[in-house]
Design an enzyme around this catalytic site. Structure first.
Site, PDB file in Angstrom:
ATOM      1  N   HIS A 132      -4.894   9.110   1.052  1.00  0.00           N
ATOM      2  CA  HIS A 132      -4.513   7.696   1.066  1.00  0.00           C
ATOM      3  C   HIS A 132      -4.418   7.142   2.488  1.00  0.00           C
ATOM      4  O   HIS A 132      -4.354   5.916   2.685  1.00  0.00           O
ATOM      5  CB  HIS A 132      -3.170   7.520   0.347  1.00  0.00           C
ATOM      6  CG  HIS A 132      -3.103   6.275  -0.470  1.00  0.00           C
ATOM      7  ND1 HIS A 132      -3.553   5.051  -0.016  1.00  0.00           N
ATOM      8  CD2 HIS A 132      -2.623   6.040  -1.722  1.00  0.00           C
ATOM      9  CE1 HIS A 132      -3.352   4.125  -0.944  1.00  0.00           C
ATOM     10  NE2 HIS A 132      -2.786   4.696  -2.000  1.00  0.00           N
TER      11      HIS A 132
ATOM     12  N   ASP B 139      -7.673   3.279   0.252  1.00  0.00           N
ATOM     13  CA  ASP B 139      -6.719   2.911  -0.787  1.00  0.00           C
ATOM     14  C   ASP B 139      -7.283   3.211  -2.175  1.00  0.00           C
ATOM     15  O   ASP B 139      -8.435   3.634  -2.332  1.00  0.00           O
ATOM     16  CB  ASP B 139      -6.353   1.430  -0.661  1.00  0.00           C
ATOM     17  CG  ASP B 139      -5.641   1.112   0.648  1.00  0.00           C
ATOM     18  OD1 ASP B 139      -4.871   1.981   1.115  1.00  0.00           O
ATOM     19  OD2 ASP B 139      -5.872   0.031   1.201  1.00  0.00           O
TER      20      ASP B 139
END
Length: 416
Positions: A388, A392
């Site tokens: 992450h 995203d």
């Protein structure tokens, strides 16, 4: 003049290695470029070639010994040559009479010697079995006694074809070693196995500690992929000797998706995201001792047939410890398939410094809604774990969606 054999540096981060197996025994003759020993690095078990020709005068690091890079581990010279004082890397190597071969073959050679058996594959004069490295690896994989084979290569050398004939049951009288079940590899020293688990534990812990991992899952209808594989598989096998597997289809689909979604083909550098210009997909291969990830280079440029051939070759050599260090380096994305073990879905762990890994579950028949009706169709769960810090959830989901689309419209796999 005697040549010291030192433990080579086989990776940028390697500081030490563990001797898994000596392919040659002390006192046997070796040729420059022949496999000499296998070493466990922080990546995998790698076969190392002899740096010089001569006789293996002394083994300084027995199997199971862990030594730093550049440490002397053996000496190669001529019979009777004086050896300069070299510090030993471990307990003294056994001084018993040398036996040809190694692992399973060495045990059977000892049995043959004790019973006075004649070894058809042994050359006259020095007691060595003349055998190519590929033939030796294949014989050990299937538990075949090399001393029972008649070589068809130059000067009676046993070549891969001779062993393959035995594996396929057409060996012309050559015998498979008694008490060695097919598929059994030489035993791994406990110290090596323990070190490998330590390496795996460290790398997995570092992966979870140093990255922000999140996993997305989806289901792919594999009916069309299965149909494509059945329709072109026989032809590809006729042309290249390899029939594509579901793993090969997923690797090709992932490469196409990475080309369309380059943010998955990236690394976190500590100062930001670095997009990678080349796509090299690693394919996880399970071994008894652990896991290795050989890499298919320039996967997006490879055809399905080329990917199938590369994955099969890398997997077979991984299982016989014949991978080179560079064949396990430079991966930008990984595919791991546990479907062969009847696993429906799982959460794969990132293989740093890669930003994503795709897990593949088994292809099983399940009820699926098709338009306004329910059909039973082959379905596979795809699990994408990504970092992450690098991207995203939405772009990761778009990548997974693209992989699913390609697998459900598999003729896209055949386009350049």
């Amino acid at each position: 003049m005697a040549t010291q054999v030192v433990l080579p540096k086989l990776g940028l981060t390697q500081e030490e290695g563990t001797i898994v197996r000596w392919v040659k025994t002390q006192g046997s003759r070796v040729a420059k470029g022949e496999p000499l020993f296998e070493v466990l690095t922080d990546k995998a078990t790698i076969e190392v070639e002899a740096p010089a020709s001569g006789v293996l005068l002394q083994i300084l690091a027995p199997e199971g010994t862990t030594v730093p890079v550049a440490t002397p581990i053996a000496v190669i010279g001529e019979p009777g040559e004086q050896i300069a004082s070299v510090p030993s890397s471990g307990p003294p190597a056994p001084q018993s009479a040398s036996l040809p071969g190694s692992g399973t073959a060495r045990v059977h050679a000892a049995r043959a010697a004790s019973t006075g058996a004649t070894a058809r594959g042994v050359s006259v004069g020095d007691g060595r079995i003349r055998v190519s490295p590929r033939a030796r690896a294949l014989a050990e994989l299937h538990g075949i006694d090399l001393r029972a084979l008649q070589g068809s290569g130059p000067d009676g050398r046993i070549i891969e074809r001779d062993v393959q004939q035995v594996v396929e049951g057409a060996g012309g009288g050559a015998a498979v070693a008694a008490g060695a079940p097919a598929g059994v590899r030489p035993a791994v020293p406990p110290a090596v196995s323990a070190r490998l688990r330590t390496i795996i534990a460290r790398r997995m812990t570092e992966s979870l500690r140093d990255t922000a991992q999140l996993t997305l899952t989806t289901e792919a209808d594999m009916a069309e992929a299965a149909r494509l594989r059945d329709e072109i598989g026989a032809e590809l096998e006729r042309r290249g000797g390899v029939r594509p597997t579901y793993t090969d289809l997923v690797v090709r689909a992932a490469a196409i998706a990475l080309r369309d979604h380059p943010r998955l083909n990236a690394q976190w550098t500590g100062n930001g995201v670095r997009l990678l210009s080349e796509i090299h997909v690693g394919v996880a291969v399970a071994l008894d001792e652990g896991l290795v990830v050989p890499v298919v280079r320039h996967t997006d440029r490879a055809t399905l047939a080329q990917i199938s051939a590369a994955v099969r070759d890398l997997s077979e050599r991984a299982r016989t410890s014949r991978l080179k260090s560079e064949e396990m380096a430079g991966g930008t994305f990984t595919v791991t398939n546990l479907g062969v073990y009847d696993v429906d879905a799982f959460t794969p762990i990132l293989n740093p410094p890669e930003a994503a890994i795709l897990g593949v579950g088994r292809v099983s028949r399940r009820p699926v809604a098709v338009a306004d009706r329910v059909e039973v169709r082959p379905v596979a769960v795809l699990s994408l774990t990504f970092d992450h810090r690098v991207l995203d959830g939405a772009p990761a989901a778009q990548f997974l969606q693209r992989v699913k689309h390609v697998l459900e419209h598999p003729y896209l796999l055949l386009l350049p």
